[in-house]
Design an enzyme around this catalytic site. Sequence first.
Site: not given
Length: 490
Positions: A255-256
């Site tokens: 994820s980010k």
Amino acid sequence: MTEKEIRLRFAPSPTGYLHIGSARTAFFNWLYAKKVGGKFILRIEDTDVERHREDTISIILDSMKWLGMDWDEGPDTGGNYGPYRQSERLDLYKKYAQKLLDEGKAYRCFCSQEQLKKNREEALKVNEFYKYDRKCLSLTQEEISRKIKSGEKFSIRLLVPREKILSFSDNVYGNFEVNSSNIEDYIILRSNGMPTYNFSVAIDDCLMKITHVIRGEDHLSNTPKQLLIYDALNFGHPDFTHLPMILASDGHKLSKRHGSISIESYREEGFLPEAVLNYIALLGWSYDEKTTIFSVKEMVEKFDLKSINKKASKFDYEKLLYLNGHYIRELKEDSLEEILINKLIKKNDNLKDKVNFLKEKLAKIIPITRERVKTISGYEKILVPFFNEINYSDDAKNYFTKKEINIKEILKSSVKSLENIDNNSFNTENIEKELRGIAAKLQLNLKIIAEVLRIAIWGEPVSPPLFETIEIIGKKATLYRLKNYLKSIA
Ligand code: GLU
């Protein structure tokens, strides 16, 4: 189109950038289409009004083009099975929902959101698995007509048959059998006229004659729900391939917070499309245990749905860097030159009129630098000192304070000897000769002389090969930098 045409699709929801995982899904679809001579279709799934972001459609399309994935049919190219944006297909979903209603395979549900929420909460309180209680299935025709007349809103639910075994075989995860009794009568059309994902995706895959569905394993659990739609409308099933999850190196879903995860950011950071494609192919697919470098042509030849791994793949930034370094070295010199010139001009507009000068310099710079860079942005950083004055950092200014060498003497001698070289013969060979001469005269190791010169002309203790670098920077700028450094430490 012949009966046997193989048709694959990539169906992004435009809610942001093109995630590395989505790019892999797109690429596997594209690869397989190319391998079997099939068609690759791009379909935009933009019916989630809340999450939809119109501006991201062009970002996704641009990134796909940048990666070199072309599509045969899509929102911009058209095709025989359009429109290719779900928001333009609402009539079709309505038509098929009506068909299911007419055939008694779906029904209207007038239950309010609040009521449904309450029911769900109550069921969960006693730890019960929640399923819609089919309250509205028992409404009479009169009751339904009255509710519609009085303007009550309704959604449409699929009437899921009981005790039906839904089976499918996935190319990666094997055979599945799901009892339909575990699936609730889910909503296919919301009260605002928007289809739900499982309905629109199944309708579109059928109407677009998709033969192979390749997508992330997060959709594995949706597949039985989609099979119900195919069956209710007597459409055949496509062939399914679900791709393993991509995990970050810490074992969590990528994820980010793990850094760059969009294709746009890799493009921005100076990765080459060849490297990104090669890398994403390895996220879940392998040809043999040892080969890591594949050209697109080789991947098209070797790719096979049966050789996709079940195991989640780990995202390995170092491997991506390694591949990128490889592709930078593989680039033809003039292609690399062109990429770098464009980057330099983008940063400094004045260089637009100096393309020949840049070319001449780059022809000398590239051979001594390309081995050490792994990204184009990294390359840009290396180019800066070749073309710009050095601003010495505090580290550079204080670099020699604790070392017992007569730095000023070395700098002054260097200025003197390099000044002696004629402008026309300011080349690597003569520069080396002069610097060796200084080392001998001052009875110092050449390494020490080189260290001083690196800091003075490059601003850092590590530079590309020194003599060549001095030649490229040129006599005037080299002397200027040596004197400037002398001043800065005075
Ligand atoms: N729009 C869906 C997604 O982005 C597509 C899933 C599918 O391929 O069926 O996840």
